[in-house]
Design a protein around this motif. Structure first.
Motif, PDB file in Angstrom:
ATOM      1  N   ASN A 123      -1.808  -0.398  -2.873  1.00  0.00           N
ATOM      2  CA  ASN A 123      -1.594  -1.818  -3.177  1.00  0.00           C
ATOM      3  C   ASN A 123      -1.087  -2.016  -4.612  1.00  0.00           C
ATOM      4  N   ASN A 124      -1.696  -1.304  -5.581  1.00  0.00           N
ATOM      5  CA  ASN A 124      -1.370  -1.491  -6.990  1.00  0.00           C
ATOM      6  C   ASN A 124      -0.048  -0.835  -7.387  1.00  0.00           C
ATOM      7  N   HIS A 125       0.204   0.371  -6.845  1.00  0.00           N
ATOM      8  CA  HIS A 125       1.357   1.140  -7.317  1.00  0.00           C
ATOM      9  C   HIS A 125       2.567   1.071  -6.387  1.00  0.00           C
ATOM     10  N   LYS A 126       2.331   0.775  -5.120  1.00  0.00           N
ATOM     11  CA  LYS A 126       3.455   0.599  -4.201  1.00  0.00           C
ATOM     12  C   LYS A 126       3.735  -0.880  -3.916  1.00  0.00           C
ATOM     13  N   GLU A 127       2.774  -1.728  -4.422  1.00  0.00           N
ATOM     14  CA  GLU A 127       2.879  -3.186  -4.300  1.00  0.00           C
ATOM     15  C   GLU A 127       3.021  -3.645  -2.853  1.00  0.00           C
ATOM     16  N   PHE A 141      -1.098  -0.646   3.103  1.00  0.00           N
ATOM     17  CA  PHE A 141      -0.812   0.697   3.618  1.00  0.00           C
ATOM     18  C   PHE A 141       0.146   0.654   4.809  1.00  0.00           C
ATOM     19  N   ASN A 142      -0.058  -0.289   5.751  1.00  0.00           N
ATOM     20  CA  ASN A 142       0.804  -0.363   6.941  1.00  0.00           C
ATOM     21  C   ASN A 142       2.255  -0.655   6.560  1.00  0.00           C
ATOM     22  N   SER A 143       2.445  -1.568   5.598  1.00  0.00           N
ATOM     23  CA  SER A 143       3.805  -1.876   5.141  1.00  0.00           C
ATOM     24  C   SER A 143       4.428  -0.662   4.462  1.00  0.00           C
ATOM     25  N   TYR A 144       3.617   0.027   3.672  1.00  0.00           N
ATOM     26  CA  TYR A 144       4.075   1.238   2.975  1.00  0.00           C
ATOM     27  C   TYR A 144       4.556   2.283   3.990  1.00  0.00           C
ATOM     28  N   LEU A 145       3.745   2.513   5.039  1.00  0.00           N
ATOM     29  CA  LEU A 145       4.072   3.514   6.052  1.00  0.00           C
ATOM     30  C   LEU A 145       5.335   3.097   6.836  1.00  0.00           C
ATOM     31  N   ASN A 146       5.385   1.824   7.243  1.00  0.00           N
ATOM     32  CA  ASN A 146       6.553   1.338   7.991  1.00  0.00           C
ATOM     33  C   ASN A 146       7.830   1.412   7.158  1.00  0.00           C
ATOM     34  N   ASP A 147       7.737   1.057   5.880  1.00  0.00           N
ATOM     35  CA  ASP A 147       8.924   1.096   5.009  1.00  0.00           C
ATOM     36  C   ASP A 147       9.461   2.515   4.866  1.00  0.00           C
ATOM     37  N   LEU A 148       8.563   3.492   4.734  1.00  0.00           N
ATOM     38  CA  LEU A 148       8.991   4.887   4.631  1.00  0.00           C
ATOM     39  C   LEU A 148       9.743   5.310   5.900  1.00  0.00           C
ATOM     40  N   LEU A 183      -4.746   4.911   7.656  1.00  0.00           N
ATOM     41  CA  LEU A 183      -5.303   4.954   6.310  1.00  0.00           C
ATOM     42  C   LEU A 183      -6.465   5.946   6.259  1.00  0.00           C
ATOM     43  N   ALA A 184      -7.300   5.921   7.307  1.00  0.00           N
ATOM     44  CA  ALA A 184      -8.503   6.764   7.329  1.00  0.00           C
ATOM     45  C   ALA A 184      -8.151   8.249   7.393  1.00  0.00           C
ATOM     46  N   ASN A 185      -7.248   8.636   8.319  1.00  0.00           N
ATOM     47  CA  ASN A 185      -6.984  10.073   8.438  1.00  0.00           C
ATOM     48  C   ASN A 185      -6.154  10.614   7.287  1.00  0.00           C
ATOM     49  N   LEU A 186      -5.319   9.756   6.646  1.00  0.00           N
ATOM     50  CA  LEU A 186      -4.585  10.224   5.469  1.00  0.00           C
ATOM     51  C   LEU A 186      -5.535  10.395   4.280  1.00  0.00           C
ATOM     52  N   ALA A 187      -6.474   9.445   4.138  1.00  0.00           N
ATOM     53  CA  ALA A 187      -7.467   9.557   3.070  1.00  0.00           C
ATOM     54  C   ALA A 187      -8.281  10.847   3.217  1.00  0.00           C
ATOM     55  N   LYS A 188      -8.665  11.144   4.448  1.00  0.00           N
ATOM     56  CA  LYS A 188      -9.430  12.365   4.719  1.00  0.00           C
ATOM     57  C   LYS A 188      -8.612  13.604   4.391  1.00  0.00           C
ATOM     58  N   LYS A 189      -7.318  13.566   4.714  1.00  0.00           N
ATOM     59  CA  LYS A 189      -6.451  14.725   4.499  1.00  0.00           C
ATOM     60  C   LYS A 189      -6.258  15.021   3.017  1.00  0.00           C
ATOM     61  N   ILE A 190      -6.133  13.973   2.189  1.00  0.00           N
ATOM     62  CA  ILE A 190      -5.922  14.213   0.757  1.00  0.00           C
ATOM     63  C   ILE A 190      -7.243  14.178  -0.025  1.00  0.00           C
ATOM     64  N   LYS A 191      -8.344  14.194   0.745  1.00  0.00           N
ATOM     65  CA  LYS A 191      -9.692  14.329   0.155  1.00  0.00           C
ATOM     66  C   LYS A 191     -10.020  13.188  -0.813  1.00  0.00           C
ATOM     67  N   THR A 192      -9.875  11.967  -0.313  1.00  0.00           N
ATOM     68  CA  THR A 192     -10.319  10.792  -1.062  1.00  0.00           C
ATOM     69  C   THR A 192     -10.900   9.815  -0.050  1.00  0.00           C
ATOM     70  N   ASN A 193     -11.278   8.635  -0.494  1.00  0.00           N
ATOM     71  CA  ASN A 193     -11.790   7.656   0.473  1.00  0.00           C
ATOM     72  C   ASN A 193     -10.775   6.544   0.699  1.00  0.00           C
ATOM     73  N   THR A 194     -10.998   5.789   1.758  1.00  0.00           N
ATOM     74  CA  THR A 194     -10.017   4.772   2.167  1.00  0.00           C
ATOM     75  C   THR A 194      -9.880   3.657   1.132  1.00  0.00           C
TER      76      THR A 194
END
Length: 573
Positions: free
Chosen positions: A499-503, A506-513, A480-491
């Motif tokens: 959580n709101n848009h992928k329901e 983050f870990n579940s989102y990454l594993n599902d992809l 979560l931290a290094n992706l946030a840094k890469k897209i220039k936002t915070n964790t």
């Protein structure tokens, strides 16, 4: 310097030759048992010329006296310090000379000696076969000692293939219940073996107690070899505690000693743990240096062990980072050769150990129980009841396992069909997400506490869309931290948006992809299906195969291996 060493060697052997007559005279005064003790004392202290001299004299004396039992023992002593081909000839002579000897010592002892010889030379298949035969004859002859020795040796093989808990039971029993079965040398070997098991099982306190006990034993007996063995175990213990510098100091000293004494199998393990210690300090160069020395020694001795797999993958990854293609290819080739040998040994041992050792032991235990309880009716009925419950439990677990496997296959088949159907209809069309009715949307929005500004949410969703379309989720080490840094936002913003848009978190989102990707690629890509599971896991961004398998099972309800097998079956049909 080399000339000086040569002169010293010549002088030593001249002195030995001059003293030969005196030694023979003194040896003639000793009994066979005393000669044998003297041999093992020299052998245990790595005094090779002296132990060979004792063995040769022992055999000559036995032949002169035409004592078949002692001739056999002479052949046994002679084989210890010889190369494999010569040693095996001595054991063949041992077989011939003991063929007609009555009693309970042979042929069980011959098979155990051969088993040890094959084990020492890394032929675990023939080692196991000889140990099983030794155990068979020892039991038939009711020889308690040799039955114990066979069980101990088989325990070493169990430990080698990772069944340390089973091996530890045997070693622990003979460490604390010697019963005139093990002498001091054998008792020490059992202690060393038990320490190794405890370290692998992370029972570090128990291991440390035995290490200190062993060090005291080695000091009392002034035995440098055992002293260094316990220093080695102490170094591995420190490594487990992440005391890397202390481990390196101990293991380096041990390495120098074993190098001088030409103890190749010990050197291999020392180099392995030295490499692991330097890796703990993030010193990749020194880790690779020791692993390369280890590979060089493996090529000379052909003595392998399971941990070599991670050694070669470490070296390959190192040269991959250095962009050294030649070295990569070389160590990939080395890895494949060693891996093939390990696979062959493991496959054989994993199949034959339960069939030839575990099952007969269980059956023998059952017979002993029945025999023992014949005159105790109540206990007999209780035992039968327990055995029946166990049998029912085994049957239940068997059918449950079959049912689970069937369910897993069905899930895998449905997954394959859905992917094939989706690919057939449209390879590019994304699954439409049904919109919630306006009222339900409003209720959801009211339930969600929004702290992320709308423009930031839109920006993050756009970046996540690129993250998915470019398959950046396949890279190893995404957090979560290094992706946030890469897209220039915070964790916090990134986590809430997911959580709101992928329901999902983050870990579940990454594993599902990753799992959705691998499900489809396995169907489409035959070459990808041929990879071993660790390689597939690494390809889609997992650090190890266990993490991949857990994520796959959680997402799909089946396992990667069953899914791949069902794909192959569907291709055949």
């Amino acid at each position: 310097m080399m000339k000086l060493i040569s002169i010293i060697i010549i002088v030593l052997f001249s002195n030995l030759a001059n003293a030969q007559k005196h030694k023979i005279d003194s040896l003639s005064e000793l009994k066979y048992s005393e000669l044998k003790n003297k041999f093992y004392d020299y052998y245990d202290h790595i005094k090779i010329p002296q132990s060979e001299h004792i063995a040769k004299y022992y055999l000559q004396k036995a032949k002169k006296e035409k004592n078949s039992i002692e001739i056999a023992e002479g052949y046994n002593l002679m084989h210890f310090n010889k190369d494999f081909s010569t040693a095996i000839k001595y054991t063949d002579s041992l077989t011939i000379i003991t063929k007609n000897i009555k009693g309970n010592l042979y042929p069980a002892r011959t098979y155990l000696i051969k088993g040890n010889l094959y084990y020492k030379n890394d032929n675990l298949k023939l080692a196991l076969d000889n140990y099983i035969l030794g155990l068979k004859y020892a039991k038939e002859q009711n020889d308690e000692k040799q039955t114990a020795y066979a069980n101990m040796n088989i325990a070493y093989i169990n430990s080698y293939i990772g069944k340390n808990a089973e091996a530890a039971k045997i070693f622990r029993y003979y460490v604390y219940n010697r019963n005139n079965i093990t002498d001091d040398y054998q008792h020490n070997q059992m202690r060393i073996a038990l320490i190794s098991c405890y370290i692998y099982m992370n029972k570090l306190d128990s291991a440390n107690i035995l290490i200190k006990e062993g060090q005291e034993y080695a000091f009392t007996n002034k035995n440098k070899y055992n002293s260094n063995l316990y220093s080695y175990l102490s170094g591995v213990y420190d490594l487990k505690l992440k005391k890397y510098n202390t481990a390196i100091t101990k293991l380096s000293n041990v390495y120098r000693y074993f190098t001088n004494s030409d103890e190749n199998s010990n050197i291999n393990y020392v180099l392995y743990y030295l490499g692991k210690s330097y890796d703990g300090l993030k010193n990749k160069e020194k880790a690779v240096e020791n692993f390369i020395k280890l590979d060089s020694n493996i090529q000379k001795t052909d003595i392998t062990f399971p941990e070599l797999r991670e050694v070669y993958t470490y070296i390959i990854d190192y040269y991959k980072e250095k962009n050294n293609k030649e070295k990569q290819l070389y160590y990939i080739d080395r890895f494949l050769k060693v891996d093939k040998k390990l696979d062959e040994q493991f496959e054989y041992l994993a199949t034959e150990l339960p069939k030839k050792y575990d099952t007969p032991n269980l059956l023998q235990e059952k017979e002993d129980i029945i025999q023992d309880l014949k005159n105790r009716k109540l206990v007999l009925y209780t035992s039968i009841g327990i055995l029946s419950v166990v049998l029912l439990l085994i049957v239940y677990l068997y059918f449950k396992a079959k049912k689970t496997a069937k369910e897993h296959r069905k899930i895998a088949q449905e997954l394959i069909q859905s992917i094939e159907k989706r690919n057939f209809e449209s390879t590019d069309r994304k699954k439409e997400v049904p919109e919630l009715p306006i009222q339900e949307q409003a209720e959801m929005e009211n339930k969600t506490i929004k702290t992320v500004p709308e423009d930031v949410t839109a920006f993050i969703l756009k970046e996540l869309e690129a993250f998915e379309s470019k398959q950046l989720f396949l890279k190893n080490g995404i957090t979560l931290a290094n992706l946030a840094k890469k897209i220039k936002t915070n964790t916090a913003y990134l986590s809430e948006t997911v959580n709101n848009h992928k329901e999902k978190n983050f870990n579940s989102y990454l594993n599902d992809l990753r799992i959705d990707y691998v499900l489809e690629r396995l169907v489409k890509d035959k070459k990808f299906r041929s990879y071993k599971l660790p390689a597939i896991a690494e390809e889609i961004g997992y650090n190890n195969v266990q993490a991949f398998a857990v994520a796959f099972k959680k997402k799909t309800g089946t396992t990667p291996s069953i899914y791949i097998k069902e794909i192959e079956n569907s291709m055949i049909t």
